[in-house]
Design a protein around this motif. Structure first.
Motif, PDB file in Angstrom:
ATOM      1  N   ALA A 146       0.828  -1.205   0.000  1.00  0.00           N
ATOM      2  CA  ALA A 146       0.000   0.000   0.000  1.00  0.00           C
ATOM      3  C   ALA A 146       0.866   1.260   0.000  1.00  0.00           C
ATOM      4  O   ALA A 146       0.385   2.350  -0.270  1.00  0.00           O
ATOM      5  CB  ALA A 146      -0.922   0.010   1.216  1.00  0.00           C
ATOM      6  N   GLN A 147       2.152   1.083   0.304  1.00  0.00           N
ATOM      7  CA  GLN A 147       3.027   2.225   0.474  1.00  0.00           C
ATOM      8  C   GLN A 147       3.938   2.436  -0.735  1.00  0.00           C
ATOM      9  O   GLN A 147       4.591   3.462  -0.847  1.00  0.00           O
ATOM     10  CB  GLN A 147       3.878   2.003   1.742  1.00  0.00           C
ATOM     11  CG  GLN A 147       4.128   3.238   2.555  1.00  0.00           C
ATOM     12  CD  GLN A 147       2.910   3.722   3.310  1.00  0.00           C
ATOM     13  OE1 GLN A 147       2.457   3.086   4.241  1.00  0.00           O
ATOM     14  NE2 GLN A 147       2.381   4.855   2.891  1.00  0.00           N
ATOM     15  N   ALA A 148       4.044   1.423  -1.581  1.00  0.00           N
ATOM     16  CA  ALA A 148       4.947   1.540  -2.728  1.00  0.00           C
ATOM     17  C   ALA A 148       4.317   0.844  -3.918  1.00  0.00           C
ATOM     18  O   ALA A 148       3.691  -0.213  -3.767  1.00  0.00           O
ATOM     19  CB  ALA A 148       6.294   0.892  -2.403  1.00  0.00           C
ATOM     20  N   VAL A 169      13.795  -1.984  -6.608  1.00  0.00           N
ATOM     21  CA  VAL A 169      14.622  -2.516  -5.511  1.00  0.00           C
ATOM     22  C   VAL A 169      14.986  -3.979  -5.787  1.00  0.00           C
ATOM     23  O   VAL A 169      16.137  -4.383  -5.633  1.00  0.00           O
ATOM     24  CB  VAL A 169      13.897  -2.384  -4.159  1.00  0.00           C
ATOM     25  CG1 VAL A 169      14.686  -3.076  -3.050  1.00  0.00           C
ATOM     26  CG2 VAL A 169      13.668  -0.910  -3.823  1.00  0.00           C
ATOM     27  N   LEU A 170      13.987  -4.759  -6.213  1.00  0.00           N
ATOM     28  CA  LEU A 170      14.243  -6.189  -6.446  1.00  0.00           C
ATOM     29  C   LEU A 170      15.262  -6.408  -7.568  1.00  0.00           C
ATOM     30  O   LEU A 170      16.011  -7.383  -7.555  1.00  0.00           O
ATOM     31  CB  LEU A 170      12.933  -6.908  -6.769  1.00  0.00           C
ATOM     32  CG  LEU A 170      11.959  -7.018  -5.587  1.00  0.00           C
ATOM     33  CD1 LEU A 170      10.587  -7.507  -6.051  1.00  0.00           C
ATOM     34  CD2 LEU A 170      12.512  -7.950  -4.497  1.00  0.00           C
ATOM     35  N   SER A 171      15.290  -5.483  -8.541  1.00  0.00           N
ATOM     36  CA  SER A 171      16.277  -5.576  -9.622  1.00  0.00           C
ATOM     37  C   SER A 171      17.667  -5.176  -9.158  1.00  0.00           C
ATOM     38  O   SER A 171      18.658  -5.796  -9.523  1.00  0.00           O
ATOM     39  CB  SER A 171      15.907  -4.645 -10.783  1.00  0.00           C
ATOM     40  OG  SER A 171      14.731  -5.053 -11.387  1.00  0.00           O
ATOM     41  N   ALA A 172      17.701  -4.131  -8.343  1.00  0.00           N
ATOM     42  CA  ALA A 172      18.992  -3.506  -8.044  1.00  0.00           C
ATOM     43  C   ALA A 172      19.757  -4.236  -6.945  1.00  0.00           C
ATOM     44  O   ALA A 172      20.993  -4.218  -6.932  1.00  0.00           O
ATOM     45  CB  ALA A 172      18.774  -2.039  -7.645  1.00  0.00           C
ATOM     46  N   VAL A 173      19.047  -4.870  -6.018  1.00  0.00           N
ATOM     47  CA  VAL A 173      19.713  -5.419  -4.839  1.00  0.00           C
ATOM     48  C   VAL A 173      19.745  -6.938  -4.932  1.00  0.00           C
ATOM     49  O   VAL A 173      18.715  -7.611  -4.855  1.00  0.00           O
ATOM     50  CB  VAL A 173      18.990  -4.978  -3.548  1.00  0.00           C
ATOM     51  CG1 VAL A 173      19.778  -5.443  -2.323  1.00  0.00           C
ATOM     52  CG2 VAL A 173      18.788  -3.473  -3.536  1.00  0.00           C
ATOM     53  N   GLN A 195      19.282  -8.007   2.062  1.00  0.00           N
ATOM     54  CA  GLN A 195      19.419  -6.565   1.862  1.00  0.00           C
ATOM     55  C   GLN A 195      18.237  -6.017   1.070  1.00  0.00           C
ATOM     56  O   GLN A 195      17.743  -4.920   1.349  1.00  0.00           O
ATOM     57  CB  GLN A 195      20.730  -6.302   1.117  1.00  0.00           C
ATOM     58  CG  GLN A 195      21.220  -4.872   1.273  1.00  0.00           C
ATOM     59  CD  GLN A 195      22.428  -4.603   0.350  1.00  0.00           C
ATOM     60  OE1 GLN A 195      23.154  -5.543  -0.014  1.00  0.00           O
ATOM     61  NE2 GLN A 195      22.626  -3.349   0.005  1.00  0.00           N
ATOM     62  N   ALA A 196      17.753  -6.796   0.103  1.00  0.00           N
ATOM     63  CA  ALA A 196      16.581  -6.365  -0.671  1.00  0.00           C
ATOM     64  C   ALA A 196      15.368  -6.214   0.244  1.00  0.00           C
ATOM     65  O   ALA A 196      14.617  -5.232   0.145  1.00  0.00           O
ATOM     66  CB  ALA A 196      16.290  -7.373  -1.780  1.00  0.00           C
ATOM     67  N   GLN A 254      12.613  -0.086   4.174  1.00  0.00           N
ATOM     68  CA  GLN A 254      13.003   1.339   4.200  1.00  0.00           C
ATOM     69  C   GLN A 254      12.183   2.151   3.203  1.00  0.00           C
ATOM     70  O   GLN A 254      11.786   3.295   3.482  1.00  0.00           O
ATOM     71  CB  GLN A 254      14.499   1.481   3.892  1.00  0.00           C
ATOM     72  CG  GLN A 254      15.393   1.017   5.040  1.00  0.00           C
ATOM     73  CD  GLN A 254      16.832   0.781   4.582  1.00  0.00           C
ATOM     74  OE1 GLN A 254      17.267   1.303   3.555  1.00  0.00           O
ATOM     75  NE2 GLN A 254      17.559  -0.018   5.344  1.00  0.00           N
ATOM     76  N   LEU A 255      11.948   1.558   2.026  1.00  0.00           N
ATOM     77  CA  LEU A 255      11.134   2.227   1.005  1.00  0.00           C
ATOM     78  C   LEU A 255       9.740   2.533   1.552  1.00  0.00           C
ATOM     79  O   LEU A 255       9.218   3.648   1.401  1.00  0.00           O
ATOM     80  CB  LEU A 255      11.046   1.327  -0.236  1.00  0.00           C
ATOM     81  CG  LEU A 255      10.063   1.725  -1.333  1.00  0.00           C
ATOM     82  CD1 LEU A 255      10.496   3.039  -1.992  1.00  0.00           C
ATOM     83  CD2 LEU A 255       9.945   0.615  -2.385  1.00  0.00           C
TER      84      LEU A 255
END
Ligand code: MN
Length: 367
Positions: free
Chosen positions: A316-318, A326-330, A335-336, A342-343
């Motif tokens: 609901a927040q993102a 995030v899932l692509s980058a981390v 850590q993801a 955090q997002l």
């Protein structure tokens, strides 16, 4: 010779082919009444037709020729009864074997802890995961709970005032874990979810201070089979599971919520679900009724796959684009998960957040 039947005629009347008749004669059955020494033609007597019919029926019952030959020496109904009993036993044995095969089939959905080297070293998968949870920026406590117990992963979002929500979500996951029996299968997962629902209901019913508590439950189990890896997914409420492959998120679960009902009815555009005033209202939850049926799905996996399991404090927040980024980058799943929490906090943190990221990677075949 006149009343004898040529082999072709006898064959037509008895239903036994000439070839079959020759093989029977070789076994001492239905020996021709006469053979023309000049042409070699075989002739049968019409009185042999009833015996031919009897042999045909016994062959249809798959009685061996040798047993038929012995039977015809001294025909009687007792032997037919014995054959009937043998057939019942054989059918029962074959049926039992089929039943056991059905049970064995569920063993194909074994996890990575099954003995290595089965099926000549069929590739299995490596499962790594990470998780994070946070109470967010607004709520006084964290009523979300998560379970990381490979091959089983789950989140639960507790409902009700403190302390009921956190009791419900933790009880649901504890029960799920305890009741998820080996061998891992979609049936085992669904049954464990039903047991969790029963446990939350019973506890709420037994303790007045816990009356009205409830929780969502979204659980996945990685089923590492001989042929392919599957994901068993069960869901009650509005926590979610997603597949993430090739940069794309696909939702594996369907929310049990008033807003989802409005979307399904065409009364609310999909993209407006986050801002609807009734977004939090659930149509199904553990603890509300004694018996709860989870939605169940069994998606097949191919290649390396990332799975996201989370409560609505994240979704609901993102939006999907932010989650996918995030899932692509981390690369590291722990850590993801932490960065997704955090997002959600950065975007307001209006609710508790629980996130599990699971990476399922096929092992290389043994050289
Ligand atoms: Mn929530």
């Amino acid at each position: 010779m006149d009343e004898l039947l040529a082999i072709g005629e006898f064959s037509a009347q008895s239903g036994l082919s000439a070839k079959v008749l020759r093989s029977y004669a070789a076994a001492g059955l239905l020996v021709p009444a006469a053979v023309d020494p000049w042409s070699g033609y075989r002739y049968y007597a019409p009185s042999q037709l009833p015996e031919a019919r009897l042999i045909l029926l016994l062959r249809q019952a798959e009685v061996p020729l040798s047993e038929i030959a012995a039977f015809l020496q001294d025909p009687g109904p007792d032997q037919l009864r014995r054959w009937g009993r043998d057939l019942d036993l054989e059918v029962a044995g074959r049926r039992r074997a089929l039943d056991e095969a059905r049970a064995q089939l569920s063993l194909l959905a074994m996890t990575a802890d099954s003995p290595p080297g089965r099926n000549g070293g069929t590739p299995m998968t490596t499962v790594t995961s990470g998780s994070a949870t946070d109470r967010g920026k607004v709520r006084p406590t964290n009523q979300d709970a998560l379970l990381v117990s490979p091959p089983l992963f789950a989140v639960a979002d507790g409902l009700g005032e403190v302390p009921r929500g956190e009791v419900a979500s933790q009880l649901a996951l504890d029960t799920l874990r305890a009741r998820f029996t080996a061998p891992p299968s979609v049936e085992a997962l669904a049954e464990a979810a039903r047991e969790a629902a029963r446990a939350v209901w019973q506890r709420a019913d037994a303790e007045p201070s816990l009356e009205g508590m409830g929780t969502t439950l979204t659980a996945v189990a990685v089923l590492d089979g001989l042929e392919r890896t599957r994901l068993a997914v069960v869901n009650v409420g509005d926590s979610r599971a997603y597949l993430f492959r090739d940069g794309q998120l696909s939702q594996l679960t369907r929310d049990h919520s008033v807003v989802q009902g409005l979307i399904d009815a065409g009364e609310l555009p999909q993209e407006q679900w986050r801002t609807h005033p009734k977004r939090a209202l659930l149509t199904r939850a553990l603890g509300v009724t004694p018996v709860v049926d989870p939605d169940i799905s069994l998606p097949a996996l191919a290649g390396s796959t990332r799975v996201l399991v989370c409560t609505d404090g994240l979704t609901a927040q993102a939006d999907d684009t932010q989650l996918a980024a995030v899932l692509s980058a981390v690369a590291d799943p722990g850590q993801a998960a932490a960065e997704l929490v955090q997002l959600a906090d950065r975007n307001g943190g209006n609710d508790n957040i629980a996130v599990i990221v699971i990476d399922i990677t096929p092992d290389q075949p043994a050289p």
